[in-house]
Design an enzyme around this catalytic site. Sequence first.
Site, PDB file in Angstrom:
ATOM      1  N   ASP A 248       9.994  31.729  -5.678  1.00 30.40           N
ATOM      2  CA  ASP A 248       8.657  31.813  -6.246  1.00 30.40           C
ATOM      3  C   ASP A 248       7.866  30.639  -5.656  1.00 30.40           C
ATOM      4  O   ASP A 248       8.448  29.724  -5.057  1.00 30.40           O
ATOM      5  CB  ASP A 248       8.755  31.726  -7.770  1.00 30.40           C
ATOM      6  CG  ASP A 248       7.393  31.660  -8.432  1.00 30.40           C
ATOM      7  OD1 ASP A 248       6.557  32.524  -8.160  1.00 30.40           O
ATOM      8  OD2 ASP A 248       7.176  30.720  -9.221  1.00 30.40           O
TER       9      ASP A 248
ATOM     10  N   ASP B  75       4.161  29.091  -7.061  1.00 30.34           N
ATOM     11  CA  ASP B  75       3.493  28.230  -8.037  1.00 30.34           C
ATOM     12  C   ASP B  75       4.466  27.841  -9.146  1.00 30.34           C
ATOM     13  O   ASP B  75       5.091  28.694  -9.781  1.00 30.34           O
ATOM     14  CB  ASP B  75       2.305  28.955  -8.670  1.00 30.34           C
ATOM     15  CG  ASP B  75       1.237  29.300  -7.651  1.00 30.34           C
ATOM     16  OD1 ASP B  75       0.790  28.398  -6.943  1.00 30.34           O
ATOM     17  OD2 ASP B  75       0.857  30.483  -7.571  1.00 30.34           O
TER      18      ASP B  75
ATOM     19  N   ASP C  93      10.686  29.509 -11.680  1.00 30.56           N
ATOM     20  CA  ASP C  93      10.491  28.565 -12.780  1.00 30.56           C
ATOM     21  C   ASP C  93      10.150  29.217 -14.098  1.00 30.56           C
ATOM     22  O   ASP C  93       9.970  28.509 -15.096  1.00 30.56           O
ATOM     23  CB  ASP C  93       9.345  27.605 -12.423  1.00 30.56           C
ATOM     24  CG  ASP C  93       7.993  28.324 -12.422  1.00 30.56           C
ATOM     25  OD1 ASP C  93       7.130  27.995 -13.260  1.00 30.56           O
ATOM     26  OD2 ASP C  93       7.816  29.239 -11.601  1.00 30.56           O
TER      27      ASP C  93
END
Length: 218
Positions: A8, A10, A167
Site C-alpha cells: 500500500d 499512503d 497499514d
Amino acid sequence: MTRAVIFDLDGTLIDSAPDIHAAANRLMAAHGFAGFAPEETRAFIGHGVPHFIACCLRARGAEATGDLHRQLVGEFEAGYETAVTLTKPYPGVVEALDRLAAQGIALGICTNKPVAPARAVLAHLGLEAHFPVVIGGDSCPQRKPDPLPLQTAVAGLGARRVLYVGDSEVDAETSVRAKLPFALFSEGYRKTPLADIPHHTAFSDFAALPGIAAALLT
C-alpha cells in the site's frame, strides 16, 4: 519462483496525511465550508478519493452524493498530482526497499490513491525506480478491499509467492480476500486496535521488513 512484496502507499510507505489535509482544506474553503483538523482528514483516508470527499461533505452536513460531490472529486483529483511537498517516506523505508531488492524480491504498489498522483509522489520522493508495477484506485473497475487490484499487481509482477504490506483495515481485508499473507505496519492510518485487524505479522520499524519478507516468502 518469483517472490514479491507489494505495498500500500499512503500510511504504509509514505506519510501523505499532511498534504491530503492541506489539499482538502483548500478545496473546502473554496466552496465555503469550514476546514478540518489533521486528525479528521486522516480518518477519511484509505478508500479512495470519492469516499474521502464524501466523508468531507458528510462531516460538514452536506449531501455526500450528487453534483457537488462529483465536482469536488474532480477538483481534488486535478490538484492531487502536485500535493507532494509535505509528504515524506516513513523512517527506514528507502533502506528496506534497497535490501528487499538485493534479496531478489520484486516490488510493487497497490493503493487506492489514483495512479497518476501515486506515480507523481513516488517520482517526487525518488522511489519510482523501485516499483515496475503501480496499481492505483482507478487502475481497475474495483478498488480495495476488492481483491482485483492486488491480484492485478501480482500478475503484473509475474509473482508466485507474494507478501502484501499495508497499514489499515482495508489492506487487511484485501489480503484476506486475495488469500495472501499480510504484514501490518502499525504506525500508519489504521482506525482500530492492532489485535482487531487480521495479519500474519506486524511491525513498527521498516528495518524488520526484509527479515519478515524472507521468512514469509520461503
